[in-house]
Design a protein around this motif. Structure first.
Motif, PDB file in Angstrom:
ATOM      1  N   LYS A  41     -22.407 -12.366  34.612  1.00 53.85           N
ATOM      2  CA  LYS A  41     -22.659 -12.292  33.166  1.00 53.85           C
ATOM      3  C   LYS A  41     -22.193 -10.963  32.602  1.00 53.85           C
ATOM      4  O   LYS A  41     -21.611 -10.902  31.516  1.00 53.85           O
ATOM      5  CB  LYS A  41     -24.148 -12.492  32.887  1.00 53.85           C
ATOM      6  CG  LYS A  41     -24.603 -13.943  32.970  1.00 53.85           C
ATOM      7  CD  LYS A  41     -26.048 -14.094  32.548  1.00 53.85           C
ATOM      8  CE  LYS A  41     -26.473 -15.555  32.589  1.00 53.85           C
ATOM      9  NZ  LYS A  41     -27.880 -15.741  32.162  1.00 53.85           N
ATOM     10  N   SER A  42     -22.436  -9.891  33.324  1.00 52.18           N
ATOM     11  CA  SER A  42     -21.980  -8.579  32.873  1.00 52.18           C
ATOM     12  C   SER A  42     -20.465  -8.469  32.956  1.00 52.18           C
ATOM     13  O   SER A  42     -19.820  -7.845  32.101  1.00 52.18           O
ATOM     14  CB  SER A  42     -22.629  -7.473  33.720  1.00 52.18           C
ATOM     15  OG  SER A  42     -24.032  -7.496  33.583  1.00 52.18           O
ATOM     16  N   LEU A  43     -19.882  -9.076  33.981  1.00 50.89           N
ATOM     17  CA  LEU A  43     -18.433  -9.043  34.171  1.00 50.89           C
ATOM     18  C   LEU A  43     -17.705  -9.725  33.020  1.00 50.89           C
ATOM     19  O   LEU A  43     -16.688  -9.230  32.521  1.00 50.89           O
ATOM     20  CB  LEU A  43     -18.071  -9.715  35.497  1.00 50.89           C
ATOM     21  CG  LEU A  43     -16.573  -9.845  35.826  1.00 50.89           C
ATOM     22  CD1 LEU A  43     -15.947  -8.479  36.015  1.00 50.89           C
ATOM     23  CD2 LEU A  43     -16.385 -10.706  37.071  1.00 50.89           C
ATOM     24  N   TYR A  44     -18.242 -10.854  32.566  1.00 49.97           N
ATOM     25  CA  TYR A  44     -17.579 -11.637  31.521  1.00 49.97           C
ATOM     26  C   TYR A  44     -18.002 -11.230  30.109  1.00 49.97           C
ATOM     27  O   TYR A  44     -17.421 -11.712  29.137  1.00 49.97           O
ATOM     28  CB  TYR A  44     -17.851 -13.132  31.730  1.00 49.97           C
ATOM     29  CG  TYR A  44     -17.012 -13.744  32.828  1.00 49.97           C
ATOM     30  CD1 TYR A  44     -15.755 -14.270  32.551  1.00 49.97           C
ATOM     31  CD2 TYR A  44     -17.468 -13.771  34.148  1.00 49.97           C
ATOM     32  CE1 TYR A  44     -14.976 -14.820  33.556  1.00 49.97           C
ATOM     33  CE2 TYR A  44     -16.705 -14.319  35.154  1.00 49.97           C
ATOM     34  CZ  TYR A  44     -15.452 -14.840  34.860  1.00 49.97           C
ATOM     35  OH  TYR A  44     -14.675 -15.372  35.865  1.00 49.97           O
ATOM     36  N   ALA A  45     -18.981 -10.360  29.990  1.00 48.30           N
ATOM     37  CA  ALA A  45     -19.451  -9.983  28.650  1.00 48.30           C
ATOM     38  C   ALA A  45     -18.376  -9.259  27.859  1.00 48.30           C
ATOM     39  O   ALA A  45     -18.193  -9.507  26.658  1.00 48.30           O
ATOM     40  CB  ALA A  45     -20.703  -9.113  28.759  1.00 48.30           C
ATOM     41  N   ASN A  46     -17.635  -8.364  28.510  1.00 48.79           N
ATOM     42  CA  ASN A  46     -16.605  -7.577  27.826  1.00 48.79           C
ATOM     43  C   ASN A  46     -15.289  -7.697  28.596  1.00 48.79           C
ATOM     44  O   ASN A  46     -15.112  -7.069  29.641  1.00 48.79           O
ATOM     45  CB  ASN A  46     -17.024  -6.103  27.727  1.00 48.79           C
ATOM     46  CG  ASN A  46     -18.309  -5.925  26.949  1.00 48.79           C
ATOM     47  OD1 ASN A  46     -18.345  -6.144  25.743  1.00 48.79           O
ATOM     48  ND2 ASN A  46     -19.371  -5.529  27.628  1.00 48.79           N
ATOM     49  N   ILE A  47     -14.382  -8.497  28.069  1.00 46.49           N
ATOM     50  CA  ILE A  47     -13.119  -8.782  28.743  1.00 46.49           C
ATOM     51  C   ILE A  47     -11.988  -7.985  28.103  1.00 46.49           C
ATOM     52  O   ILE A  47     -11.819  -7.996  26.882  1.00 46.49           O
ATOM     53  CB  ILE A  47     -12.785 -10.286  28.674  1.00 46.49           C
ATOM     54  CG1 ILE A  47     -13.875 -11.101  29.384  1.00 46.49           C
ATOM     55  CG2 ILE A  47     -11.421 -10.563  29.271  1.00 46.49           C
ATOM     56  CD1 ILE A  47     -13.990 -10.821  30.866  1.00 46.49           C
ATOM     57  N   VAL A  48     -11.218  -7.289  28.937  1.00 47.47           N
ATOM     58  CA  VAL A  48     -10.033  -6.562  28.485  1.00 47.47           C
ATOM     59  C   VAL A  48      -8.826  -7.120  29.224  1.00 47.47           C
ATOM     60  O   VAL A  48      -8.731  -7.008  30.447  1.00 47.47           O
ATOM     61  CB  VAL A  48     -10.159  -5.045  28.748  1.00 47.47           C
ATOM     62  CG1 VAL A  48      -8.895  -4.330  28.298  1.00 47.47           C
ATOM     63  CG2 VAL A  48     -11.380  -4.478  28.045  1.00 47.47           C
ATOM     64  N   LEU A  49      -7.909  -7.749  28.482  1.00 47.42           N
ATOM     65  CA  LEU A  49      -6.672  -8.266  29.059  1.00 47.42           C
ATOM     66  C   LEU A  49      -5.556  -7.281  28.719  1.00 47.42           C
ATOM     67  O   LEU A  49      -4.972  -7.325  27.643  1.00 47.42           O
ATOM     68  CB  LEU A  49      -6.360  -9.653  28.502  1.00 47.42           C
ATOM     69  CG  LEU A  49      -7.432 -10.730  28.724  1.00 47.42           C
ATOM     70  CD1 LEU A  49      -6.994 -12.046  28.097  1.00 47.42           C
ATOM     71  CD2 LEU A  49      -7.734 -10.909  30.210  1.00 47.42           C
TER      72      LEU A  49
END
Length: 360
Positions: A41-49
């Motif tokens: 959940k923490s990994l996907y909360a803030n996504i930078v591509l």
């Protein structure tokens, strides 16, 4: 470890929110089955591509699309999405995937986009038309939208996108890079914070309650602002201007005229070495003043004497590593000066409360 595993999930999520990098969240998700959900959940909360320069070896967009497509639960986890492609343009496959990704994120709050200048053959980086089902549209969750560097080649598609996302409160463009399209008052009616060129800012003030502004002032600003009513400036509480050229007397005159109209202004953050005098702030409700050229103790006392509402003056300077930027604060109530650090990112101070978001 045993005590950690007994911690309630909501507490674990709050702890995981302080992890500094995505790889730390990934590591947490691999510790145990109990911590997998919290870490993901923490990994996907803030996504930078952040795309690589070589499109042939870059499959980051493809991997992220596959990850959220494989598990629909992850759709609701993404709150922030940043797409950064400064070294190259998108492939046609990447454009399609990014468009699909946006449509798959029903709880997305923050969308940030940085892209290099594109030519007219290349077109828009991706389709900005409405990302929802026409048969049963969902309310937009988006609250902040940042569009940097890229030209807006299809204004119709761009405005359609903004009209759908009516709940956006923060809008950011390059402050002096390109023309922002005309927006009538029905577009973004809930806008509170705006970063844009000064002419775009002035066009967007009427019939909106914009409270926070970051902009660049230049001599080429159209003269129509002189006909604007005083009430168009009443909502402004925070103003963070930069003069395009420090020696531009015309731009400085415009800046002073604008500040005098901001009768409810509380926070002024001058981003360059521009000289501001107490007389410019006489008609405001200034409480916090942030400058970069005020070193003289006598001048600091002069500001406090001339402006009864002023509570704090902050002077920014370069500190020793690892403290790249630090500030010294002086208070009108006689408290001794203090060296402080803002906890927010550099140049984002105008979005935060000057009383709380600091480290002494």
């Amino acid at each position: 470890m045993g005590q950690l595993l007994k911690t309630p999930p909501e507490v674990l999520l709050r702890i995981a929110g302080y992890l500094p990098k995505q790889r730390d969240c990934l590591a947490l998700s691999l510790v145990s089955r109990k911590l997998r959900g919290v870490g993901e959940k923490s990994l996907y909360a803030n996504i930078v591509l952040r795309l690589k320069r070589d499109a042939a070896t870059d499959n980051l967009v493809e991997l992220f699309h596959h990850a959220i497509q494989a598990n629909k639960v992850r759709h609701d986890w993404v709150r922030s999405l940043s797409v950064i492609a400064l070294g190259r343009t998108f492939t046609s496959r990447e454009r399609k995937l990014i468009h699909r990704i946006i449509r798959m994120l029903p709880r997305l709050l923050n969308f940030s986009f940085e892209y290099p200048a594109v030519d007219f053959v290349d077109g828009n980086p991706f389709n900005l038309r409405r990302c929802f089902s026409y048969s049963s549209p969902l309310a937009s969750s988006l609250r902040t939208f940042t569009w940097l560097h890229a030209e807006i080649l299809d204004e119709s598609a761009f405005m359609t996108f903004l009209r759908y996302h009516t709940n956006i409160k923060y809008l950011a463009f390059d402050e002096d890079a390109f023309d922002v399209p005309q927006m009538d008052s029905q577009v973004l009616p809930n806008l509170e914070s705006l970063r844009a060129p000064i002419d775009a800012v002035l066009r967007m003030l009427p019939k909106r309650r914009v409270q926070r502004i970051k902009t660049v002032i230049n001599r080429n600003t159209p003269p129509y602002w002189n006909t604007m009513r005083e009430k168009h400036f009443e909502s402004i509480r925070v103003f963070s201007p930069t003069i395009h050229r420090n020696d531009d007397a015309v731009a400085l005159g415009l800046l002073e005229s604008l500040i005098r109209r901001m009768v409810n202004l509380e926070f002024l953050d001058v981003q360059d070495e521009t000289v501001i005098t107490p007389s410019t702030l006489k008609n405001t409700d200034i409480k916090f003043l942030r400058l970069r050229n005020l070193r003289n103790e006598f001048l600091i006392e002069w500001f406090f004497d001339e402006l009864p509402s002023l509570q704090c003056i902050e002077i920014q300077f370069n500190g020793k590593p690892p403290m790249k930027r630090v500030s010294e604060r002086f208070y009108g109530d006689g408290r001794r000066s203090r060296t402080i650090l803002w906890e927010c990112k550099p140049n984002e101070e105008w979005l935060h409360d000057w009383r709380d978001v600091v480290i002494v």
